[in-house]
Write a protein that holds these residues in place. Sequence first.
Motif, PDB file in Angstrom:
ATOM      1  N   SER A  86       0.827  -1.308   0.066  1.00 23.98           N
ATOM      2  CA  SER A  86      -0.132  -0.289   0.176  1.00 23.98           C
ATOM      3  C   SER A  86       0.895   1.141   0.093  1.00 23.98           C
ATOM      4  CB  SER A  86      -1.062   0.119   1.260  1.00 23.98           C
ATOM      5  OG  SER A  86      -0.236   0.068   2.379  1.00 23.98           O
ATOM      6  N   GLU A  87       0.478   2.263  -0.868  1.00 22.44           N
ATOM      7  CA  GLU A  87       1.063   3.554  -0.707  1.00 22.44           C
ATOM      8  C   GLU A  87       0.956   4.273   0.484  1.00 22.44           C
ATOM      9  OE1 GLU A  87       1.534   7.574  -3.803  1.00 22.44           O
ATOM     10  OE2 GLU A  87       0.113   5.972  -4.225  1.00 22.44           O
ATOM     11  N   LEU A  88       1.867   4.908   1.223  1.00 17.56           N
ATOM     12  CA  LEU A  88       2.295   5.574   2.364  1.00 17.56           C
ATOM     13  C   LEU A  88       1.780   7.023   2.245  1.00 17.56           C
ATOM     14  CD1 LEU A  88       5.070   3.997   4.368  1.00 17.56           C
ATOM     15  CD2 LEU A  88       2.723   3.551   4.436  1.00 17.56           C
ATOM     16  N   MET A  89       1.586   7.394   0.840  1.00 21.28           N
ATOM     17  CA  MET A  89       1.594   8.837   0.594  1.00 21.28           C
ATOM     18  C   MET A  89       0.841   9.015  -0.628  1.00 21.28           C
ATOM     19  SD  MET A  89       4.799  11.607   0.193  1.00 21.28           S
ATOM     20  CE  MET A  89       4.584  13.358  -0.299  1.00 21.28           C
ATOM     21  N   SER A  90       0.098   9.952  -0.848  1.00 26.95           N
ATOM     22  CA  SER A  90      -0.869  10.026  -1.926  1.00 26.95           C
ATOM     23  C   SER A  90      -0.267  10.678  -3.163  1.00 26.95           C
ATOM     24  CB  SER A  90      -2.147  10.915  -1.730  1.00 26.95           C
ATOM     25  OG  SER A  90      -1.782  11.986  -1.288  1.00 26.95           O
ATOM     26  N   SER A  91       0.803  11.183  -3.123  1.00 28.76           N
ATOM     27  CA  SER A  91       1.644  11.919  -4.328  1.00 28.76           C
ATOM     28  C   SER A  91       1.994  10.857  -5.333  1.00 28.76           C
ATOM     29  CB  SER A  91       2.841  12.801  -3.801  1.00 28.76           C
ATOM     30  OG  SER A  91       3.799  11.861  -3.221  1.00 28.76           O
ATOM     31  N   SER A  92       2.290  11.301  -6.585  1.00 32.03           N
ATOM     32  CA  SER A  92       2.605  10.372  -7.541  1.00 32.03           C
ATOM     33  C   SER A  92       3.906   9.520  -7.219  1.00 32.03           C
ATOM     34  CB  SER A  92       2.738  11.020  -9.034  1.00 32.03           C
ATOM     35  OG  SER A  92       3.085  10.380  -9.975  1.00 32.03           O
ATOM     36  N   PRO A  93       3.995   8.260  -7.806  1.00 32.46           N
ATOM     37  CA  PRO A  93       5.231   7.486  -7.587  1.00 32.46           C
ATOM     38  C   PRO A  93       6.249   7.521  -8.833  1.00 32.46           C
ATOM     39  CG  PRO A  93       3.523   5.752  -8.146  1.00 32.46           C
ATOM     40  CD  PRO A  93       2.866   7.341  -7.943  1.00 32.46           C
ATOM     41  N   ASP A  94       5.782   8.697  -9.561  1.00 31.99           N
ATOM     42  CA  ASP A  94       6.623   8.623 -10.797  1.00 31.99           C
ATOM     43  C   ASP A  94       7.974   8.985 -10.510  1.00 31.99           C
ATOM     44  OD1 ASP A  94       3.813   9.748 -12.929  1.00 31.99           O
ATOM     45  OD2 ASP A  94       4.356   7.969 -12.362  1.00 31.99           O
ATOM     46  N   ALA A 105       6.476   6.573  -0.333  1.00 31.33           N
ATOM     47  CA  ALA A 105       6.995   5.305   0.012  1.00 31.33           C
ATOM     48  C   ALA A 105       5.840   4.272  -0.047  1.00 31.33           C
ATOM     49  CB  ALA A 105       7.628   5.484   1.369  1.00 31.33           C
ATOM     50  N   PHE A 106       6.222   2.977  -0.126  1.00 32.31           N
ATOM     51  CA  PHE A 106       5.176   1.988  -0.117  1.00 32.31           C
ATOM     52  C   PHE A 106       5.725   0.935   0.940  1.00 32.31           C
ATOM     53  CE2 PHE A 106       5.925   3.569  -4.456  1.00 32.31           C
ATOM     54  CZ  PHE A 106       4.697   3.907  -4.868  1.00 32.31           C
ATOM     55  N   LEU A 107       4.671   0.385   1.559  1.00 29.50           N
ATOM     56  CA  LEU A 107       4.615  -0.312   2.671  1.00 29.50           C
ATOM     57  C   LEU A 107       4.910  -2.023   2.082  1.00 29.50           C
ATOM     58  CD1 LEU A 107       4.426  -1.207   5.651  1.00 29.50           C
ATOM     59  CD2 LEU A 107       2.113  -1.388   5.336  1.00 29.50           C
ATOM     60  N   HIS A 108       5.835  -2.457   2.320  1.00 32.95           N
ATOM     61  CA  HIS A 108       6.059  -3.978   1.963  1.00 32.95           C
ATOM     62  C   HIS A 108       6.374  -4.515   3.505  1.00 32.95           C
ATOM     63  CE1 HIS A 108       6.864  -2.473  -1.990  1.00 32.95           C
ATOM     64  NE2 HIS A 108       8.029  -1.885  -1.484  1.00 32.95           N
ATOM     65  N   ASP A 109       5.541  -6.073   3.589  1.00 39.83           N
ATOM     66  CA  ASP A 109       5.703  -6.802   4.826  1.00 39.83           C
ATOM     67  C   ASP A 109       7.097  -7.345   4.576  1.00 39.83           C
ATOM     68  OD1 ASP A 109       2.935  -5.992   5.592  1.00 39.83           O
ATOM     69  OD2 ASP A 109       2.083  -7.797   4.188  1.00 39.83           O
ATOM     70  N   VAL A 110       7.388  -8.047   5.814  1.00 39.46           N
ATOM     71  CA  VAL A 110       8.691  -8.622   6.214  1.00 39.46           C
ATOM     72  C   VAL A 110       8.569  -9.806   5.047  1.00 39.46           C
ATOM     73  CG1 VAL A 110      10.093 -10.090   7.260  1.00 39.46           C
ATOM     74  CG2 VAL A 110       8.896  -7.900   8.339  1.00 39.46           C
ATOM     75  N   SER A 111       7.299 -10.477   4.911  1.00 36.34           N
ATOM     76  CA  SER A 111       7.305 -11.656   3.958  1.00 36.34           C
ATOM     77  C   SER A 111       7.459 -11.434   2.582  1.00 36.34           C
ATOM     78  CB  SER A 111       5.916 -12.393   4.236  1.00 36.34           C
ATOM     79  OG  SER A 111       4.976 -11.305   3.811  1.00 36.34           O
ATOM     80  N   GLN A 112       7.311 -10.387   2.290  1.00 38.82           N
ATOM     81  CA  GLN A 112       7.490  -9.689   0.861  1.00 38.82           C
ATOM     82  C   GLN A 112       9.035  -9.628   0.481  1.00 38.82           C
ATOM     83  OE1 GLN A 112       4.536  -6.464   0.829  1.00 38.82           O
ATOM     84  NE2 GLN A 112       4.605  -6.906  -1.174  1.00 38.82           N
ATOM     85  N   MET A 129       3.835   1.413   9.393  1.00 37.51           N
ATOM     86  CA  MET A 129       2.569   1.347   9.903  1.00 37.51           C
ATOM     87  C   MET A 129       2.291   2.332  10.743  1.00 37.51           C
ATOM     88  SD  MET A 129       2.014  -2.975  10.010  1.00 37.51           S
ATOM     89  CE  MET A 129       2.340  -4.062   8.780  1.00 37.51           C
ATOM     90  N   ARG A 130       3.409   2.716  11.714  1.00 38.50           N
ATOM     91  CA  ARG A 130       2.981   3.715  12.836  1.00 38.50           C
ATOM     92  C   ARG A 130       3.424   5.078  12.207  1.00 38.50           C
ATOM     93  NH1 ARG A 130       4.874   1.740  18.703  1.00 38.50           N
ATOM     94  NH2 ARG A 130       3.511  -0.399  18.697  1.00 38.50           N
ATOM     95  N   GLY A 131       3.469   5.306  10.919  1.00 36.28           N
ATOM     96  CA  GLY A 131       3.604   6.805  10.327  1.00 36.28           C
ATOM     97  C   GLY A 131       5.064   7.159   9.963  1.00 36.28           C
ATOM     98  N   GLY A 132       5.959   6.049  10.307  1.00 44.19           N
ATOM     99  CA  GLY A 132       7.348   6.424   9.789  1.00 44.19           C
ATOM    100  C   GLY A 132       7.619   6.668   8.191  1.00 44.19           C
TER     101      GLY A 132
END
Length: 233
Positions: free
Chosen positions: A3-11, A177-184, A157-160
Amino acid sequence: MTSELMSSSPDKPEIATAYDRWAATYDDDVNRTRELAAEVLRQRGLALAGRDVLEIGCGTGRNTQWLDEHARSVLALDFSEGMLRRARARVSSPRVRFVQHDIRDPWPLAEGSSDVVIAMLVLEHIEHIDAVFAEAARVLRAGGELFLCELHPVRQMRGGQANFINPETGQPERVTAFLHDVSQYVNGGLGAGFELVHLGEWRDAEAARSDPPRLLSVQLRRTPHSPGQRLSP
């Protein structure tokens, strides 16, 4: 799930230009995540002597300088012109070459041309990280290692998130930034043909045991049967 942590474009221009703006103050800013990551890299005891290292997302060359002192050669990639300008001013070694490049595109190396790939605090800015693992498998020789160190997903997940004060406006700015789980991170490496060597979770020296780790590190080794698939164009 990513999931994206910020709404701005990832370009590329958005992330790259953010780091261009940050470059002017990056080395002077208090940054505990950056400092701990540097300690982790130095503590892991990676075999670098006589080896060819690829550093993806080199920033201002703080780790490049250390890698140069231990490796046979270092190719350092970054897509921020501002960061690379600082890195070139910091490191002027015949063993180091800096190249401006977006690591989401195929990397400018031949197959089996590197012994170690280092990625420090960079994959949080890549939405689809499986392609990075595939490209690392392609450029690494059999037995070569991939070492990555990232802001821990629990911190995210806590906003970092990578952030700085824009020196022109004086306003805080957060880098996409994008959230990646440890498993990913682990399964992405396993899926590309790596084997897991070490998984680390790192806290600040003064942190309580109940505090979430600041950093996640993953050390992987390329097996002889790694597919070494190239990134899709």
